[in-house]
Design an enzyme around this catalytic site. Structure first.
Site, PDB file in Angstrom:
ATOM      1  N   HIS A 160     -17.442   2.909   6.028  1.00  8.13           N
ATOM      2  CA  HIS A 160     -17.588   3.709   4.799  1.00  8.13           C
ATOM      3  C   HIS A 160     -16.311   4.504   4.505  1.00  8.13           C
ATOM      4  O   HIS A 160     -16.364   5.544   3.848  1.00  8.13           O
ATOM      5  CB  HIS A 160     -18.778   4.664   4.881  1.00  8.13           C
ATOM      6  CG  HIS A 160     -20.041   4.016   5.363  1.00  8.13           C
ATOM      7  ND1 HIS A 160     -20.976   3.479   4.512  1.00  8.13           N
ATOM      8  CD2 HIS A 160     -20.497   3.786   6.620  1.00  8.13           C
ATOM      9  CE1 HIS A 160     -21.970   2.965   5.227  1.00  8.13           C
ATOM     10  NE2 HIS A 160     -21.706   3.127   6.510  1.00  8.13           N
ATOM     11  N   SER A 281      10.458   4.308  -8.288  1.00  5.49           N
ATOM     12  CA  SER A 281       9.972   4.664  -9.614  1.00  5.49           C
ATOM     13  C   SER A 281      11.161   4.880 -10.531  1.00  5.49           C
ATOM     14  O   SER A 281      12.194   5.401 -10.109  1.00  5.49           O
ATOM     15  CB  SER A 281       9.150   5.950  -9.527  1.00  5.49           C
ATOM     16  OG  SER A 281       9.045   6.545 -10.807  1.00  5.49           O
ATOM     17  N   LYS A 287       9.644   8.582  -5.258  1.00  6.49           N
ATOM     18  CA  LYS A 287       8.590   7.603  -5.015  1.00  6.49           C
ATOM     19  C   LYS A 287       9.047   6.369  -4.249  1.00  6.49           C
ATOM     20  O   LYS A 287      10.149   5.885  -4.394  1.00  6.49           O
ATOM     21  CB  LYS A 287       7.993   7.113  -6.354  1.00  6.49           C
ATOM     22  CG  LYS A 287       7.144   8.120  -7.082  1.00  6.49           C
ATOM     23  CD  LYS A 287       5.910   8.572  -6.314  1.00  6.49           C
ATOM     24  CE  LYS A 287       4.866   7.489  -6.195  1.00  6.49           C
ATOM     25  NZ  LYS A 287       4.279   7.137  -7.508  1.00  6.49           N
ATOM     26  N   ASN A 289       6.885   2.874  -3.521  1.00  7.05           N
ATOM     27  CA  ASN A 289       5.567   2.304  -3.833  1.00  7.05           C
ATOM     28  C   ASN A 289       5.329   0.976  -3.125  1.00  7.05           C
ATOM     29  O   ASN A 289       6.236   0.146  -3.034  1.00  7.05           O
ATOM     30  CB  ASN A 289       5.444   2.102  -5.345  1.00  7.05           C
ATOM     31  CG  ASN A 289       5.538   3.413  -6.105  1.00  7.05           C
ATOM     32  OD1 ASN A 289       5.097   4.451  -5.616  1.00  7.05           O
ATOM     33  ND2 ASN A 289       6.135   3.363  -7.284  1.00  7.05           N
ATOM     34  N   GLU A 294      -0.195  -3.832  -3.598  1.00  9.92           N
ATOM     35  CA  GLU A 294      -1.019  -3.664  -4.803  1.00  9.92           C
ATOM     36  C   GLU A 294      -1.230  -4.992  -5.523  1.00  9.92           C
ATOM     37  O   GLU A 294      -2.327  -5.288  -5.997  1.00  9.92           O
ATOM     38  CB  GLU A 294      -0.354  -2.663  -5.744  1.00  9.92           C
ATOM     39  CG  GLU A 294      -0.356  -1.244  -5.191  1.00  9.92           C
ATOM     40  CD  GLU A 294       0.593  -0.351  -5.968  1.00  9.92           C
ATOM     41  OE1 GLU A 294       0.202   0.145  -7.030  1.00  9.92           O
ATOM     42  OE2 GLU A 294       1.741  -0.163  -5.521  1.00  9.92           O
TER      43      GLU A 294
END
Ligand code: ARG
Length: 463
Positions: A160, A281, A287, A289, A294
């Protein structure tokens, strides 16, 4: 109507095809990708025709030489397509006939594009299931190597998405290893499904000519030939099998992607993605990423779309060939391209990532992930598990309410005490997980042996 009326069927028609028809039905832009397999299929067909004397040796030779030339032109990019080239099959045959004249005009004897395209696509699927298997094995190798390298590093395992019990990092990585092992089984099953030759089925009903489908099947390296001509020209089950195998890989990549997104966040801080596998970014200078992770997560959507799209196309189709079946290709090609690129990118991302094992250990140690171990301690002392669960739950609640550590409350608790509290010391919990297949050092060492054998077997069976 177009000027060009040189279609394969123009004799039957008074006028040529409309622009609209050509724009909507021509598949050349994407089925060119089958060129290599179309030429293989044509070579086998020509040799088959020669064996049963439907082609003279001289004509067969002329067509085979023309096919070599067409192949060279296609490879070098010198092949010139013309407007009447509806698909790659039409284009190859047209060019063979230009080169070999009357002999070329005999190439399509006893053959239809319906058995031809099915033959090409089966050869394509066989090759590409093997190619993707190779890439999955590369990922397996990296997961295995990083598991070995992870040694005794541990982190909280989650259910969970809540910290649950400690697991070795190697155990976590090996979980993905076994997942991808199952994908190889599915890829191989799709390859077996594709391994039937349709050549000789003709348009739908075979031929009045004495064709040799067994011989052409053997020539092309198929395990067998079709049993039923109607079935084989309309069967795309093997494409659905291939898409399912590919989609499952996509789903597994997406799950790893999601984990890397979470783990590389400052909130988790369990992994640092290598600069070569991360992006920055355009606006926020700080940043970094995890874009590969993704996209691995995001591309699952289109893969599911490719699979369900094909299933919807096949649903309700009457026997035998219907032009709807031309829709079998683009989704398959896309799935192969996406999975191939995704496997390479994710493999590189995992190979180069830095696991922040101190942060992982801290997260495991500071949590109440040892609570189940306290209950097991009471069970070993003879207490029924339900009662033990209640005792420890009270201890956990008291710790939360009082702000004292779980170890402190445990030391003072009835039935528990210092021996039980010792189980909560940093790094102890992981060593206790000893049952077969568990997340502790003993069973994981056994598991690694099984993984070593599985990897060797995979590598030995690559095509
Ligand atoms: N381009 C077609 C396909 O991919 C080839 C078969 C065409 N057959 C036909 N009868 N029009 O399915």
């Amino acid at each position: 109507m177009t000027e060009e009326s040189n279609t394969l069927w123009h004799g039957r028609f008074a006028s040529g095809p409309s622009e609209a028809l050509l724009k909507y039905t021509v598949s050349l832009s994407y089925d060119q990708r089958l060129a290599k397999y179309d030429i293989m299929g044509s070579r086998a067909h020509v040799r088959g025709l020669a064996r049963v004397d439907l082609l003279t040796e001289a004509d067969a030779e002329a067509v085979l030489i023309a096919l070599d030339e067409v192949e060279a032109e296609l490879t070098s990019g010198d092949f010139v397509f013309v407007p009447s080239d509806e698909d790659i099959h039409t284009a190859v045959e047209r060019r063979v006939t230009e080169i070999a004249g009357t002999a070329g005009a005999r190439l399509h004897t006893g053959r239809s594009r319906n058995d031809q395209v099915a033959t090409d696509l089966r050869l394509f699927v066989k090759d590409h299931m093997a190619m993707i298997t190779g890439l999955v094995v590369d990922l397996e190798q990296v997961l295995y190597d990083r598991s070995v390298e992870a040694g005794g590093a541990y982190l909280p395992g989650y259910t969970h998405l809540q910290r649950a019990q400690p697991v070795l990092l190697s155990h976590h990585l090996l979980a993905h290893f076994w997942t991808f092992r199952r994908d190889v089984t599915r890829l191989m099953a799709a390859r077996v499904a594709a391994d039937v030759s349709p050549l000789g089925a003709g348009a739908l009903a075979g031929s009045t000519l004495p064709l040799d489908p067994d011989g052409t099947a053997k020539d092309l390296g198929f395990a067998s030939r079709f049993q039923n001509s109607l079935d084989v020209v309309s069967d795309r089950d093997y494409v659905a099998d291939a898409l399912y195998a590919l989609t499952m890989i996509g789903i597994h990549l997406s799950r790893i992607g999601e984990e890397f997104v979470l783990w590389s966040s400052e909130e988790f801080g369990f992994v640092t993605v290598d600069d070569g596998y991360a992006t920055g970014s355009s606006m926020m200078p700080q940043k970094k990423n995890p874009d590969i992770a993704e996209l691995a997560r995001g591309k699952g959507g289109r893969l599911i779309g490719n699979l369900t799209g094909l299933l919807a196309t096949l649903k309700g189709l009457p026997l035998s060939y219907n032009r709807d079946l031309q829709e079998d290709k683009e989704g398959l090609f896309d799935a192969i391209d996406q999975i191939a690129a995704g496997l390479v990118a994710v493999t590189g991302m995992i190979a180069t990532a830095t696991f922040r094992t101190a942060a992982m250990a801290q997260a495991a140690d500071e949590s109440a992930a040892g609570a189940t171990d306290l209950a097991d301690f009471l069970v070993r002392a003879g207490m029924p598990f339900r009662d033990a669960h209640a005792v420890v739950a009270n201890v956990v609640r008291e710790s939360i309410d009082s702000g004292r550590t779980l170890a402190e409350v445990t030391t003072d608790a009835e039935h528990l005490g210092a021996d039980a509290a010792a189980l909560l010391a940093p790094g102890v919990g992981i060593t206790l997980r000893s049952s077969p297949g568990a997340s502790g050092p003993g069973p994981v060492a056994v598991q690694l042996e099984a993984a070593t054998a599985a990897l060797e077997e995979l590598k030995a069976n690559l095509y």
